[in-house]
Design a protein around this motif. Structure first.
Motif, mmCIF file in Angstrom:
data_model
loop_
_atom_site.group_PDB
_atom_site.id
_atom_site.type_symbol
_atom_site.label_atom_id
_atom_site.label_comp_id
_atom_site.label_asym_id
_atom_site.label_seq_id
_atom_site.Cartn_x
_atom_site.Cartn_y
_atom_site.Cartn_z
ATOM 1 N N ILE A 284 8.433 44.038 16.181
ATOM 2 C CA ILE A 284 8.257 43.461 14.844
ATOM 3 C C ILE A 284 9.044 44.264 13.811
ATOM 4 O O ILE A 284 9.762 43.695 12.966
ATOM 5 N N LEU A 285 8.930 45.584 13.877
ATOM 6 C CA LEU A 285 9.609 46.415 12.883
ATOM 7 C C LEU A 285 11.126 46.370 13.052
ATOM 8 O O LEU A 285 11.859 46.350 12.053
ATOM 9 N N LEU A 286 11.606 46.343 14.282
ATOM 10 C CA LEU A 286 13.043 46.234 14.496
ATOM 11 C C LEU A 286 13.576 44.927 13.938
ATOM 12 O O LEU A 286 14.600 44.894 13.248
ATOM 13 N N CYS A 287 12.875 43.845 14.223
ATOM 14 C CA CYS A 287 13.300 42.545 13.715
ATOM 15 C C CYS A 287 13.315 42.540 12.188
ATOM 16 O O CYS A 287 14.272 42.068 11.563
ATOM 17 N N ALA A 288 12.260 43.083 11.585
ATOM 18 C CA ALA A 288 12.184 43.120 10.124
ATOM 19 C C ALA A 288 13.299 43.984 9.539
ATOM 20 O O ALA A 288 13.887 43.651 8.504
ATOM 21 N N ALA A 289 13.595 45.113 10.208
ATOM 22 C CA ALA A 289 14.655 45.992 9.716
ATOM 23 C C ALA A 289 16.016 45.313 9.803
ATOM 24 O O ALA A 289 16.813 45.366 8.855
ATOM 25 N N PHE A 290 16.293 44.650 10.933
ATOM 26 C CA PHE A 290 17.561 43.934 11.080
ATOM 27 C C PHE A 290 17.687 42.843 10.016
ATOM 28 O O PHE A 290 18.733 42.679 9.380
ATOM 29 N N ALA A 291 16.610 42.088 9.829
ATOM 30 C CA ALA A 291 16.641 40.995 8.852
ATOM 31 C C ALA A 291 16.823 41.523 7.435
ATOM 32 O O ALA A 291 17.545 40.920 6.621
ATOM 33 N N SER A 292 16.193 42.666 7.127
ATOM 34 C CA SER A 292 16.297 43.208 5.768
ATOM 35 C C SER A 292 17.733 43.604 5.448
ATOM 36 O O SER A 292 18.200 43.423 4.313
ATOM 37 N N ILE A 293 18.455 44.129 6.447
ATOM 38 C CA ILE A 293 19.842 44.528 6.217
ATOM 39 C C ILE A 293 20.713 43.305 5.957
ATOM 40 O O ILE A 293 21.531 43.280 5.024
ATOM 41 N N VAL A 294 20.531 42.265 6.762
ATOM 42 C CA VAL A 294 21.312 41.042 6.581
ATOM 43 C C VAL A 294 21.021 40.413 5.221
ATOM 44 O O VAL A 294 21.937 40.037 4.476
ATOM 45 N N CYS A 295 19.724 40.312 4.884
ATOM 46 C CA CYS A 295 19.354 39.660 3.622
ATOM 47 C C CYS A 295 19.797 40.485 2.414
ATOM 48 O O CYS A 295 20.201 39.928 1.384
ATOM 49 N N ARG A 296 19.738 41.810 2.527
ATOM 50 C CA ARG A 296 20.181 42.633 1.395
ATOM 51 C C ARG A 296 21.686 42.498 1.181
ATOM 52 O O ARG A 296 22.150 42.438 0.034
ATOM 53 N N HIS A 297 22.432 42.434 2.279
ATOM 54 C CA HIS A 297 23.875 42.240 2.164
ATOM 55 C C HIS A 297 24.176 40.926 1.449
ATOM 56 O O HIS A 297 25.025 40.859 0.550
ATOM 57 N N LEU A 298 23.455 39.889 1.832
ATOM 58 C CA LEU A 298 23.608 38.590 1.158
ATOM 59 C C LEU A 298 23.277 38.699 -0.324
ATOM 60 O O LEU A 298 24.010 38.184 -1.184
ATOM 61 N N ALA A 299 22.157 39.360 -0.627
ATOM 62 C CA ALA A 299 21.706 39.451 -2.019
ATOM 63 C C ALA A 299 22.703 40.209 -2.888
ATOM 64 O O ALA A 299 22.966 39.826 -4.034
ATOM 65 N N VAL A 300 23.272 41.293 -2.358
ATOM 66 C CA VAL A 300 24.195 42.120 -3.141
ATOM 67 C C VAL A 300 25.546 41.434 -3.320
ATOM 68 O O VAL A 300 26.114 41.406 -4.419
ATOM 69 N N LYS A 301 26.077 40.851 -2.247
ATOM 70 C CA LYS A 301 27.438 40.317 -2.274
ATOM 71 C C LYS A 301 27.543 38.916 -2.857
ATOM 72 O O LYS A 301 28.543 38.561 -3.483
ATOM 73 N N LYS A 302 26.523 38.081 -2.665
ATOM 74 C CA LYS A 302 26.651 36.679 -3.069
ATOM 75 C C LYS A 302 25.664 36.261 -4.147
ATOM 76 O O LYS A 302 25.718 35.137 -4.620
ATOM 77 N N LYS A 303 24.734 37.137 -4.525
ATOM 78 C CA LYS A 303 23.751 36.813 -5.570
ATOM 79 C C LYS A 303 23.205 35.393 -5.386
ATOM 80 O O LYS A 303 23.361 34.523 -6.248
ATOM 81 N N PRO A 304 22.583 35.145 -4.274
ATOM 82 C CA PRO A 304 22.188 33.783 -3.908
ATOM 83 C C PRO A 304 21.083 33.206 -4.784
ATOM 84 O O PRO A 304 20.283 33.943 -5.371
ATOM 85 N N ARG A 305 21.074 31.887 -4.846
ATOM 86 C CA ARG A 305 19.987 31.192 -5.525
ATOM 87 C C ARG A 305 18.668 31.458 -4.805
ATOM 88 O O ARG A 305 17.631 31.644 -5.419
ATOM 89 N N PHE A 306 18.708 31.436 -3.481
ATOM 90 C CA PHE A 306 17.578 31.880 -2.682
ATOM 91 C C PHE A 306 18.070 32.134 -1.256
ATOM 92 O O PHE A 306 19.139 31.671 -0.855
ATOM 93 N N ILE A 307 17.298 32.909 -0.508
ATOM 94 C CA ILE A 307 17.545 33.134 0.908
ATOM 95 C C ILE A 307 16.291 32.715 1.665
ATOM 96 O O ILE A 307 15.182 33.166 1.342
#
Length: 288
Positions: free
Chosen positions: A170-193
């Motif tokens: 669970i923690l590995l999955c959450a950690a992997f997902a957090s990195i992907v989502c943070r990259h999206l948030a920083v680079k593309k400033k999305p309306r939502f993820i």
């Protein structure tokens, strides 16, 4: 936990350049989906795999669900091969795939995630969530829901013999997902993820992803009755379709045809059995 994320981010740098080059074609402020799935503990594979597909929200949710249900009607981990339609979708310009391979000998990075590490990480995360709830009061209900899940996780880890292997998953999955989502948030400033934690989570409110229908053998039927079970309450919902309505929601795909719940719900009111009733004039004639 934060030390683990730093480790994973170091690994993530190897693909971030390619991902950022792919990002260039899309403007900021778009909506995004992150789909994930996993293959863990397979004795025939040398690695555990956490796979993520970053997908531009290029269509309505119902249309994306319909297509994925058609090309991947079941979990592909249990299949010998993937459908050509799914392969083509994963290779299309609006999808970028990232896979993390974890050596099975590491036992899901057991040296980095002892039970004490996990307990400490959960407390740290609850403190972060409390700070976010204080900083963004309009989202307080969301953060409270997150905190309830973390509290439940904490309770499990306080047991005499917690499932440490599952906790690391669970923690590995959450950690992997957090990195992907943070990259999206920083680079593309999305309306939502929107993160869909695995293929079945896309459909988990109602287990049904499609109603298989063989029009060659059943196409002359006057009516079609479909049943949908809400997994949260186990309450059934019935959809009664005439032959014309069933054909209007039918899609003929290689390997079988299906009527899709999203299309049926647009056309039919749930639990409406009026189509089965005889016409009013026929009833009157019975009593003349």
């Amino acid at each position: 936990m934060f030390e683990l994320i730093n480790l994973l981010e170091t690994v993530y740098r190897t693909i971030s350049t390619d991902l950022e080059a792919w990002f260039e074609q899309f403007p900021q402020g778009q909506a995004w989906n992150v789909f994930s799935d996993y293959c863990i503990g397979d004795p025939n594979k040398s690695n555990d795999t956490f796979a993520f597909a970053i997908v531009l929200n290029h269509d309505t949710q119902s249309n994306i669900e319909e297509y994925i249900a058609a090309v991947a009607p079941s979990d592909i981990k249990g299949s010998r091969s993937s459908s050509q339609g799914l392969i083509e979708y994963l290779r299309c310009p609006v999808v970028f795939s990232v896979s993390y391979l974890v050596d099975k000998k590491s036992k899901l990075l057991r040296d980095y995630m002892t039970d004490d590490n996990i307990r400490g990480a959960l407390q740290d995360m609850r403190e972060v969530v409390a700070q976010m709830a204080s900083m963004i009061p309009e989202k307080v209900d969301c953060y409270r829901a997150v905190d309830r899940r973390l509290a439940s996780f904490q309770t499990e880890m306080k047991r005499r013999s917690p499932n440490s292997n599952l906790a690391r998953q669970i923690l590995l999955c959450a950690a992997f997902a957090s990195i992907v989502c943070r990259h999206l948030a920083v680079k593309k400033k999305p309306r939502f993820i929107r993160w869909i934690s695995d293929r079945d989570a896309m459909f988990d409110k109602h287990e049904i992803t499609r109603w298989p229908v063989d029009m060659e053998t059943k196409g002359d039927a006057d009516f079609f009755v479909f049943i949908e079970l809400d997994l949260r309450t186990m309450a059934p919902t019935f959809y009664v379709l005439t032959n014309a309505q069933a054909r209007a929601t039918f899609r003929d795909y290689i390997g079988g045809g299906n009527c899709y719940p999203g299309e049926v719900r647009k056309l039919i009111r749930p639990n409406d059995f009026s189509a089965l009733l005889p016409p009013l004039e026929a009833v009157r004639s019975e009593f003349r």
